[in-house]
Design a protein around this motif. Structure first.
Motif, PDB file in Angstrom:
ATOM      1  N   TYR A 117      -4.531  -9.448   2.766  1.00  0.00           N
ATOM      2  CA  TYR A 117      -5.439 -10.327   2.159  1.00  0.00           C
ATOM      3  C   TYR A 117      -6.455  -8.477   1.583  1.00  0.00           C
TER       4      TYR A 117
ATOM      5  N   GLY B  28      -9.645  -4.608   3.811  1.00  0.00           N
ATOM      6  CA  GLY B  28      -8.416  -5.988   3.922  1.00  0.00           C
ATOM      7  C   GLY B  28      -7.159  -4.897   5.252  1.00  0.00           C
TER       8      GLY B  28
ATOM      9  N   SER C 286     -12.908 -12.434  -2.347  1.00  0.00           N
ATOM     10  CA  SER C 286     -11.716 -12.267  -1.239  1.00  0.00           C
ATOM     11  C   SER C 286     -10.663 -12.344  -2.238  1.00  0.00           C
TER      12      SER C 286
ATOM     13  N   SER D  94      -7.208 -16.358  -5.665  1.00  0.00           N
ATOM     14  CA  SER D  94      -9.049 -15.263  -5.000  1.00  0.00           C
ATOM     15  C   SER D  94      -9.661 -16.590  -4.193  1.00  0.00           C
TER      16      SER D  94
ATOM     17  N   LYS E 156     -10.862  -7.909   0.805  1.00  0.00           N
ATOM     18  CA  LYS E 156     -12.389  -8.760   0.536  1.00  0.00           C
ATOM     19  C   LYS E 156     -13.395  -7.550  -0.205  1.00  0.00           C
TER      20      LYS E 156
END
Length: 382
Positions: A309, A288, A329, A355, A311
């Motif tokens: 962000y 991220g 994510s 999400s 993931k």
């Protein structure tokens, strides 16, 4: 006899007496007590706020409903020319969550759940310091104590990176613009002792006083023992994490921070009933990035945002809903203000988590891909 007495005298002169002399020197050190307390109110804007279906982001701390407690943090430190110690105690829900992997805490014996940090250090010279004990992690942008964070709620990267380590580390300040830290530690967050018998290595490279490149590598759950294993027991392989944090004062009023991380755990081994064998499959983990923007409008007020962000891949974590391939994510946008009144900081906060899959439930208990929440925190430092 005379020779023996002479040798004893020399031994006393070169070993014991210097210790007493150092003790006298150490008495000139300084003890200080600092810390913080924090409390908050939290409510969801598009989901239930009570009951079994109460919703919260899949991150650490600040997730309880209604008027809630954070922690009391007492930090006692002693600093002298040759060394010192830090005893950092934390009480309350936030403090307990911070030591979630504490073996004694989980077995409900002893009082180690109140120890956030406990270490002693030796200033070998002006450049090198050796530290032994339990210390908060060197990875990541955010920290356990809310007094040192601009946002009250925490990021996904912070929540699933390490919290604390116990081990030996060496800090070397090569110059004002370059530093190194190397460490050997218990597996992540096993802070009281090592129950699994494997160790983790850590490395940090500091550049320009504001940029830190961090690495962590090691087996976090130990190896399987054929004499004690049961059928289908599984042990994960080694974890590798690379992390970078940086920050720059763009102007007197505007600050920009950045954090990125990558974490992967390799496939380990399993016990098939007769032998320990290598398991099949691919590594799993998360990665991220987050930007931290803060604008100071006066000496007592600032506003800021965290945009993150995050993931998960190959079923690396179960903190958000994943697709059939084990991927998912989430985007976290957190808007916060810091209003200071002396040592008190009031933090109103709006947070939006979105999400890739339906990770939340709405007010009607229908699957939903987003969660909006409001939080109001008070943090007092001393």
């Amino acid at each position: 006899m005379k020779k023996s007495f002479t040798l004893f005298t020399m031994l006393l002169y070169f070993t014991v007496l210097p210790v007493f002399a150092q003790d006298e020197e150490e008495k000139s050190g300084e003890f200080s007590l600092s810390g913080s307390i924090d409390v908050y109110y939290r409510a969801n804007l598009n989901a239930k706020n009570s009951g079994e279906n109460y919703q919260a982001p899949g991150t650490s701390f600040g997730n309880l409903p209604g008027f809630s407690l954070g922690m009391v943090n007492f930090i006692g430190s002693y600093q002298a020319e040759k060394g010192g110690f830090v005893a950092d105690l934390a009480f309350g829900p936030r403090g307990e969550d911070a030591v979630f992997a504490s073996p004694y805490y989980n077995s409900e014996r002893g009082s180690s759940q109140i120890i956030n940090q406990l270490y002693a250090y030796w200033n070998v010279n002006e450049a090198l310091t050796l530290t032994l004990g339990n210390f908060n992690t060197f990875l990541g942008y955010e920290v356990i104590s809310p007094a040192a964070n601009f946002n009250y709620s925490t990021s996904y990267m912070f929540s699933y990176g390490p919290f604390s380590h116990t081990g030996l580390k060496a800090d070397l300040q090569v110059s004002d613009d370059f530093s190194l830290m190397a460490s050997v530690m218990n597996p992540t967050d096993l802070t009281e002792f090592n129950p699994v018998g494997t160790y983790t290595a850590g490395l940090q490279v500091g550049l320009f006083g504001s940029t830190y490149i961090n690495f962590l590598y090691g087996d976090q759950d130990g190896k399987l023992d054929e004499d004690e294993a049961s059928a289908d027991d599984y042990s994960a392989g080694s974890t590798f994490q690379a992390d970078i944090t940086t920050g720059v004062e763009v102007s007197d009023a505007f600050f920009l921070g950045f954090n990125a991380t990558y974490n992967t755990t390799s496939v380990g081994e399993l016990y098939n009933g007769s032998d320990v064998v290598d398991a099949d499959g691919d590594g799993a983990g998360f990665y991220g990035a987050a930007a931290y923007l803060q604008l100071k409008t006066s000496e007592t007020f600032a506003i800021g945002t965290r945009v993150e962000y995050f993931k998960v891949y190959n079923n690396g974590l179960e903190v958000i809903t994943l697709d059939p391939d084990g991927d998912g994510s989430v985007l976290d946008i957190t808007l916060s203000a810091n209003a200071r009144v002396g040592n008190l900081t009031i933090i109103p906060e709006l947070r939006f988590d979105t999400s890739s899959e339906d990770s939340f439930l709405d007010r009607d208990l229908e699957p939903n891909g987003s969660l909006a929440s409001f939080l109001l925190a008070a943090v007092y430092t001393f």
